[in-house]
Motif scaffolding. Structure first.
Motif, PDB file in Angstrom:
ATOM      1  N   GLY A   8       0.814  -1.198   0.000  1.00 41.26           N
ATOM      2  CA  GLY A   8       0.000   0.000   0.000  1.00 41.26           C
ATOM      3  C   GLY A   8       0.856   1.259   0.000  1.00 41.26           C
ATOM      4  N   GLY A   9       0.180   2.391  -0.142  1.00 45.39           N
ATOM      5  CA  GLY A   9       0.898   3.659  -0.130  1.00 45.39           C
ATOM      6  C   GLY A   9       0.006   4.788  -0.590  1.00 45.39           C
ATOM      7  N   LEU A  10       0.652   5.921  -0.838  1.00 42.01           N
ATOM      8  CA  LEU A  10      -0.046   7.117  -1.310  1.00 42.01           C
ATOM      9  C   LEU A  10       0.228   7.280  -2.803  1.00 42.01           C
ATOM     10  CD1 LEU A  10      -1.552   9.809  -0.847  1.00 42.01           C
ATOM     11  CD2 LEU A  10       0.672  10.814  -0.246  1.00 42.01           C
ATOM     12  N   VAL A  11      -0.824   7.445  -3.579  1.00 39.87           N
ATOM     13  CA  VAL A  11      -0.676   7.570  -5.022  1.00 39.87           C
ATOM     14  C   VAL A  11      -1.683   8.600  -5.520  1.00 39.87           C
ATOM     15  CG1 VAL A  11      -2.286   5.678  -5.510  1.00 39.87           C
ATOM     16  CG2 VAL A  11      -0.512   6.245  -7.177  1.00 39.87           C
ATOM     17  N   GLN A  12      -1.354   9.265  -6.609  1.00 37.52           N
ATOM     18  CA  GLN A  12      -2.283  10.225  -7.198  1.00 37.52           C
ATOM     19  C   GLN A  12      -3.364   9.504  -8.003  1.00 37.52           C
ATOM     20  OE1 GLN A  12       0.127  13.027  -9.440  1.00 37.52           O
ATOM     21  NE2 GLN A  12       0.202  14.411  -7.689  1.00 37.52           N
ATOM     22  N   SER A  13      -4.477  10.188  -8.154  1.00 34.32           N
ATOM     23  CA  SER A  13      -5.561   9.641  -8.969  1.00 34.32           C
ATOM     24  C   SER A  13      -5.053   9.276 -10.360  1.00 34.32           C
ATOM     25  CB  SER A  13      -6.676  10.686  -9.071  1.00 34.32           C
ATOM     26  OG  SER A  13      -7.765  10.192  -9.818  1.00 34.32           O
ATOM     27  N   GLY A  34      -9.178 -14.050  -1.095  1.00 38.33           N
ATOM     28  CA  GLY A  34      -9.959 -12.852  -1.382  1.00 38.33           C
ATOM     29  C   GLY A  34      -9.247 -11.595  -0.931  1.00 38.33           C
ATOM     30  N   TRP A  35      -9.565 -10.505  -1.620  1.00 36.64           N
ATOM     31  CA  TRP A  35      -9.151  -9.170  -1.172  1.00 36.64           C
ATOM     32  C   TRP A  35     -10.406  -8.392  -0.803  1.00 36.64           C
ATOM     33  CZ3 TRP A  35      -4.409  -7.267  -0.200  1.00 36.64           C
ATOM     34  CH2 TRP A  35      -3.290  -7.892  -0.760  1.00 36.64           C
ATOM     35  N   PHE A  36     -10.333  -7.715   0.314  1.00 35.98           N
ATOM     36  CA  PHE A  36     -11.408  -6.858   0.791  1.00 35.98           C
ATOM     37  C   PHE A  36     -10.823  -5.488   1.093  1.00 35.98           C
ATOM     38  CE2 PHE A  36     -14.891  -9.912   1.624  1.00 35.98           C
ATOM     39  CZ  PHE A  36     -14.207 -11.100   1.436  1.00 35.98           C
ATOM     40  N   ARG A  37     -11.675  -4.502   1.267  1.00 33.68           N
ATOM     41  CA  ARG A  37     -11.203  -3.185   1.677  1.00 33.68           C
ATOM     42  C   ARG A  37     -12.218  -2.545   2.607  1.00 33.68           C
ATOM     43  NH1 ARG A  37     -11.671   0.063  -4.143  1.00 33.68           N
ATOM     44  NH2 ARG A  37     -13.954   0.182  -4.214  1.00 33.68           N
ATOM     45  N   GLN A  38     -11.693  -1.652   3.435  1.00 34.84           N
ATOM     46  CA  GLN A  38     -12.554  -0.953   4.376  1.00 34.84           C
ATOM     47  C   GLN A  38     -12.135   0.500   4.451  1.00 34.84           C
ATOM     48  OE1 GLN A  38     -12.828  -2.729   8.293  1.00 34.84           O
ATOM     49  NE2 GLN A  38     -14.764  -1.703   8.684  1.00 34.84           N
ATOM     50  N   ALA A  39     -13.048   1.363   4.059  1.00 35.09           N
ATOM     51  CA  ALA A  39     -12.826   2.808   4.144  1.00 35.09           C
ATOM     52  C   ALA A  39     -13.335   3.301   5.495  1.00 35.09           C
ATOM     53  CB  ALA A  39     -13.552   3.515   3.013  1.00 35.09           C
ATOM     54  N   PRO A  40     -12.826   4.437   5.968  1.00 38.78           N
ATOM     55  CA  PRO A  40     -13.263   4.960   7.270  1.00 38.78           C
ATOM     56  C   PRO A  40     -14.773   5.130   7.326  1.00 38.78           C
ATOM     57  CG  PRO A  40     -11.358   6.153   6.487  1.00 38.78           C
ATOM     58  CD  PRO A  40     -11.777   5.265   5.366  1.00 38.78           C
ATOM     59  N   ASP A  89     -11.116   4.662  -4.060  1.00 38.56           N
ATOM     60  CA  ASP A  89     -10.436   3.401  -3.771  1.00 38.56           C
ATOM     61  C   ASP A  89      -9.651   3.486  -2.458  1.00 38.56           C
ATOM     62  OD1 ASP A  89      -9.686   3.169  -7.264  1.00 38.56           O
ATOM     63  OD2 ASP A  89     -11.218   2.041  -6.166  1.00 38.56           O
ATOM     64  N   THR A  90      -9.597   4.658  -1.859  1.00 35.93           N
ATOM     65  CA  THR A  90      -8.878   4.831  -0.601  1.00 35.93           C
ATOM     66  C   THR A  90      -9.503   3.974   0.491  1.00 35.93           C
ATOM     67  OG1 THR A  90      -8.159   7.075  -1.142  1.00 35.93           O
ATOM     68  CG2 THR A  90      -8.277   6.488   1.198  1.00 35.93           C
ATOM     69  N   ALA A  91      -8.687   3.135   1.109  1.00 36.90           N
ATOM     70  CA  ALA A  91      -9.168   2.203   2.131  1.00 36.90           C
ATOM     71  C   ALA A  91      -7.985   1.405   2.669  1.00 36.90           C
ATOM     72  CB  ALA A  91     -10.197   1.243   1.542  1.00 36.90           C
ATOM     73  N   VAL A  92      -8.249   0.671   3.729  1.00 35.95           N
ATOM     74  CA  VAL A  92      -7.310  -0.356   4.159  1.00 35.95           C
ATOM     75  C   VAL A  92      -7.698  -1.635   3.420  1.00 35.95           C
ATOM     76  CG1 VAL A  92      -6.401  -1.713   6.068  1.00 35.95           C
ATOM     77  CG2 VAL A  92      -6.985   0.705   6.404  1.00 35.95           C
ATOM     78  N   TYR A  93      -6.719  -2.252   2.772  1.00 37.97           N
ATOM     79  CA  TYR A  93      -6.963  -3.453   1.985  1.00 37.97           C
ATOM     80  C   TYR A  93      -6.485  -4.680   2.761  1.00 37.97           C
ATOM     81  CZ  TYR A  93      -8.324  -0.791  -2.096  1.00 37.97           C
ATOM     82  OH  TYR A  93      -9.001   0.033  -2.977  1.00 37.97           O
ATOM     83  N   TYR A  94      -7.339  -5.694   2.800  1.00 35.68           N
ATOM     84  CA  TYR A  94      -7.062  -6.926   3.523  1.00 35.68           C
ATOM     85  C   TYR A  94      -7.114  -8.115   2.571  1.00 35.68           C
ATOM     86  CZ  TYR A  94      -8.354  -4.101   7.606  1.00 35.68           C
ATOM     87  OH  TYR A  94      -8.423  -3.130   8.566  1.00 35.68           O
ATOM     88  N   CYS A  95      -6.200  -9.057   2.760  1.00 42.36           N
ATOM     89  CA  CYS A  95      -6.345 -10.340   2.076  1.00 42.36           C
ATOM     90  C   CYS A  95      -6.855 -11.355   3.092  1.00 42.36           C
ATOM     91  CB  CYS A  95      -5.040 -10.789   1.434  1.00 42.36           C
ATOM     92  SG  CYS A  95      -3.642 -10.997   2.549  1.00 42.36           S
ATOM     93  N   ALA A  96      -7.519 -12.381   2.581  1.00 42.29           N
ATOM     94  CA  ALA A  96      -8.141 -13.345   3.470  1.00 42.29           C
ATOM     95  C   ALA A  96      -8.179 -14.719   2.813  1.00 42.29           C
ATOM     96  CB  ALA A  96      -9.555 -12.898   3.820  1.00 42.29           C
ATOM     97  N   ALA A  97      -8.230 -15.746   3.669  1.00 39.47           N
ATOM     98  CA  ALA A  97      -8.268 -17.127   3.204  1.00 39.47           C
ATOM     99  C   ALA A  97      -9.256 -17.918   4.060  1.00 39.47           C
ATOM    100  CB  ALA A  97      -6.876 -17.755   3.289  1.00 39.47           C
ATOM    101  N   PRO A  98      -9.825 -18.971   3.486  1.00 40.56           N
ATOM    102  CA  PRO A  98     -10.802 -19.772   4.230  1.00 40.56           C
ATOM    103  C   PRO A  98     -10.151 -20.959   4.942  1.00 40.56           C
ATOM    104  CG  PRO A  98     -10.771 -20.485   1.974  1.00 40.56           C
ATOM    105  CD  PRO A  98      -9.750 -19.376   2.084  1.00 40.56           C
TER     106      PRO A  98
END
Length: 129
Positions: A8-13, A34-40, A89-98
């Motif tokens: 992750g990081g900071l990027v311009q549109s 899976g990839w998920f994301r969570q915005a504030p 698209d700004t969010a914390v991105y999480y990967c997950a497995a079952p």
């Protein structure tokens, strides 16, 4: 079992980032990821998933055509290439497995949070306008 998300990081549109999810403690090639994301202030939402082996991939409508998920089983790593990034698209991105017993096919993955049992720590993606 551990999942380590990074990239992750900071990027311009309009810019790009590539997220990585490295697995340890299990053989990633036998699992869908899976990839998920969570915005504030928002619920965690599904972004994309990839089936085990060389199975199909799926994308949320909001990222289809801009994001690409892939895997390198030799490195036990799944990637999320994010192009044409937008401020939304700004969010914390999480990967997950079952749990392994949920993997009943090499040709399907899940968009449901409840079908994932292992979660990485998240990586922050910030897209400036």
């Amino acid at each position: 079992v551990q999942l380590q998300a990074s990239g992750g990081g900071l990027v311009q549109s309009g810019g790009s980032l590539r997220l990585s999810c490295e697995a340890s403690g299990f053989l990633l090639e036998y699992s869908f990821i899976g990839w998920f994301r969570q915005a504030p202030g928002k619920e965690r939402e599904w972004v994309s998933c990839i089936s085990s082996g060389d199975g199909p991939t799926e994308y949320a409508d909001s990222v289809a055509g801009r994001f690409a998920i892939s895997r390198d089983n030799a490195k036990d790593t799944v990637f999320l290439q994010m192009n044409s990034l937008k401020p939304e698209d700004t969010a914390v991105y999480y990967c997950a497995a079952p749990y392994s017993w949920r993997v009943v096919s090499d040709f399907s993955c899940s968009s449901l949070k409840d079908e994932y049992d292992y979660w990485g720590q998240g990586t922050q993606v910030t897209v400036s306008s």
